[in-house]
Design a protein around this motif. Structure first.
Motif, mmCIF file in Angstrom:
data_model
loop_
_atom_site.group_PDB
_atom_site.id
_atom_site.type_symbol
_atom_site.label_atom_id
_atom_site.label_comp_id
_atom_site.label_asym_id
_atom_site.label_seq_id
_atom_site.Cartn_x
_atom_site.Cartn_y
_atom_site.Cartn_z
ATOM 1 N N THR A 1 34.809 -39.130 -90.170
ATOM 2 C CA THR A 1 35.940 -39.602 -89.369
ATOM 3 C C THR A 1 36.682 -40.721 -90.092
ATOM 4 O OG1 THR A 1 34.752 -39.027 -87.345
ATOM 5 C CG2 THR A 1 36.601 -40.532 -87.121
ATOM 6 N N GLN A 2 35.934 -41.642 -90.669
ATOM 7 C CA GLN A 2 36.568 -42.747 -91.386
ATOM 8 C C GLN A 2 37.260 -42.265 -92.657
ATOM 9 O OE1 GLN A 2 33.332 -45.533 -91.817
ATOM 10 N NE2 GLN A 2 33.859 -46.570 -89.903
ATOM 11 N N SER A 3 36.698 -41.292 -93.342
ATOM 12 C CA SER A 3 37.330 -40.740 -94.540
ATOM 13 C C SER A 3 38.649 -40.047 -94.202
ATOM 14 C CB SER A 3 36.395 -39.760 -95.237
ATOM 15 O OG SER A 3 35.249 -40.427 -95.699
ATOM 16 N N ALA A 4 38.662 -39.297 -93.104
ATOM 17 C CA ALA A 4 39.894 -38.639 -92.680
ATOM 18 C C ALA A 4 40.962 -39.658 -92.318
ATOM 19 C CB ALA A 4 39.612 -37.721 -91.488
ATOM 20 N N SER A 5 40.557 -40.722 -91.648
ATOM 21 C CA SER A 5 41.503 -41.783 -91.302
ATOM 22 C C SER A 5 42.045 -42.460 -92.553
ATOM 23 C CB SER A 5 40.822 -42.811 -90.397
ATOM 24 O OG SER A 5 41.682 -43.897 -90.137
ATOM 25 N N ASP A 6 41.174 -42.716 -93.527
ATOM 26 C CA ASP A 6 41.607 -43.343 -94.781
ATOM 27 C C ASP A 6 42.582 -42.445 -95.548
ATOM 28 O OD1 ASP A 6 40.050 -45.526 -94.194
ATOM 29 O OD2 ASP A 6 38.395 -44.948 -95.526
ATOM 30 N N ALA A 7 42.310 -41.147 -95.571
ATOM 31 C CA ALA A 7 43.197 -40.214 -96.267
ATOM 32 C C ALA A 7 44.582 -40.193 -95.618
ATOM 33 C CB ALA A 7 42.592 -38.814 -96.275
ATOM 34 N N ALA B 1 45.858 -42.655 -93.922
ATOM 35 C CA ALA B 1 46.474 -43.956 -94.181
ATOM 36 C C ALA B 1 47.138 -43.968 -95.553
ATOM 37 C CB ALA B 1 45.428 -45.063 -94.086
ATOM 38 N N VAL B 2 46.503 -43.353 -96.544
ATOM 39 C CA VAL B 2 47.091 -43.269 -97.880
ATOM 40 C C VAL B 2 48.365 -42.431 -97.837
ATOM 41 C CG1 VAL B 2 46.719 -42.338 -100.208
ATOM 42 C CG2 VAL B 2 44.934 -43.677 -99.103
ATOM 43 N N GLN B 3 48.324 -41.328 -97.108
ATOM 44 C CA GLN B 3 49.514 -40.491 -96.973
ATOM 45 C C GLN B 3 50.643 -41.258 -96.292
ATOM 46 O OE1 GLN B 3 48.515 -36.878 -94.936
ATOM 47 N NE2 GLN B 3 47.367 -36.042 -96.667
ATOM 48 N N ALA B 4 50.307 -42.059 -95.290
ATOM 49 C CA ALA B 4 51.328 -42.845 -94.595
ATOM 50 C C ALA B 4 51.917 -43.894 -95.530
ATOM 51 C CB ALA B 4 50.739 -43.516 -93.357
ATOM 52 N N VAL C 1 53.307 -39.463 -87.928
ATOM 53 C CA VAL C 1 52.536 -40.705 -87.844
ATOM 54 C C VAL C 1 51.500 -40.642 -86.721
ATOM 55 C CG1 VAL C 1 54.090 -41.962 -86.295
ATOM 56 C CG2 VAL C 1 52.757 -43.208 -87.981
ATOM 57 N N HIS C 2 51.716 -39.752 -85.756
ATOM 58 C CA HIS C 2 50.759 -39.624 -84.658
ATOM 59 C C HIS C 2 49.386 -39.179 -85.151
ATOM 60 C CE1 HIS C 2 54.681 -39.319 -82.598
ATOM 61 N NE2 HIS C 2 54.064 -40.079 -81.702
ATOM 62 N N ASP C 3 49.378 -38.329 -86.173
ATOM 63 C CA ASP C 3 48.099 -37.878 -86.717
ATOM 64 C C ASP C 3 47.286 -39.061 -87.236
ATOM 65 O OD1 ASP C 3 48.727 -35.236 -86.179
ATOM 66 O OD2 ASP C 3 49.541 -34.868 -88.190
ATOM 67 N N TYR C 4 47.962 -39.960 -87.945
ATOM 68 C CA TYR C 4 47.266 -41.134 -88.469
ATOM 69 C C TYR C 4 46.796 -42.040 -87.344
ATOM 70 C CZ TYR C 4 46.508 -45.776 -90.272
ATOM 71 O OH TYR C 4 45.964 -47.006 -90.526
ATOM 72 N N MET C 5 47.629 -42.257 -86.346
ATOM 73 C CA MET C 5 47.250 -43.149 -85.242
ATOM 74 C C MET C 5 46.048 -42.602 -84.487
ATOM 75 S SD MET C 5 49.181 -45.698 -85.562
ATOM 76 C CE MET C 5 48.729 -46.553 -84.083
ATOM 77 N N ALA D 1 42.953 -42.990 -86.755
ATOM 78 C CA ALA D 1 42.545 -44.396 -86.852
ATOM 79 C C ALA D 1 41.833 -44.845 -85.583
ATOM 80 C CB ALA D 1 43.756 -45.278 -87.122
ATOM 81 N N ASN D 2 42.341 -44.437 -84.426
ATOM 82 C CA ASN D 2 41.687 -44.806 -83.163
ATOM 83 C C ASN D 2 40.341 -44.122 -83.010
ATOM 84 O OD1 ASN D 2 43.428 -46.722 -82.050
ATOM 85 N ND2 ASN D 2 44.843 -45.128 -81.385
ATOM 86 N N GLU D 3 40.226 -42.866 -83.443
ATOM 87 C CA GLU D 3 38.931 -42.179 -83.395
ATOM 88 C C GLU D 3 37.915 -42.900 -84.266
ATOM 89 O OE1 GLU D 3 39.641 -38.162 -84.595
ATOM 90 O OE2 GLU D 3 40.235 -37.527 -82.590
#
Length: 107
Positions: A52-58, A60-63, A71-75, A78-80
């Motif tokens: 989950t954290q790796s997906a959020s980090d990836a 974040a880099v894309q953003a 941007v909703h995908d990242y938000m 990140a919350n998950e």
């Protein structure tokens, strides 16, 4: 006209017990004295947290690079990741409290 009780029973039906997590033993199942069932469940949970954290980090880099379309995908990711981390920390704190309580028991 609906009664308030109908709304409560609908809400309670939504809170039905979740199915067991894959890789964990059913409640009350014997896992042996070694606690291998708990260790496997803990390992699986930590692996899921890492994913989950790796997906959020990836995302974040894309953003940051401007490659992210929504941007909703990242938000959401990140919350998950934040909630999963908080849950793991709370479980760890409870386990430490339980261990300390056991150590204070007279023999």
């Amino acid at each position: 006209m609906t009664s308030p009780v109908d709304g409560i029973s609908g809400a309670l039906a939504a809170l039905a017990p979740a199915p067991p997590v894959a890789g964990t033993a059913a409640p009350g199942a014997a896992t042996g004295a070694s606690g291998a069932g708990f260790a496997a469940a803990l390992t699986t949970a930590l692996d899921q947290l890492q994913a989950t954290q790796s997906a959020s980090d990836a995302l974040a880099v894309q953003a940051a690079t401007g490659d992210l379309r929504d941007v909703h995908d990242y938000m959401i990711a990140a919350n998950e990741a934040k909630l999963a981390t908080e849950m793991v920390v709370n479980v760890k704190n409870r386990a430490v409290e339980a261990f300390n309580e056991i150590m204070r028991m007279p023999v």
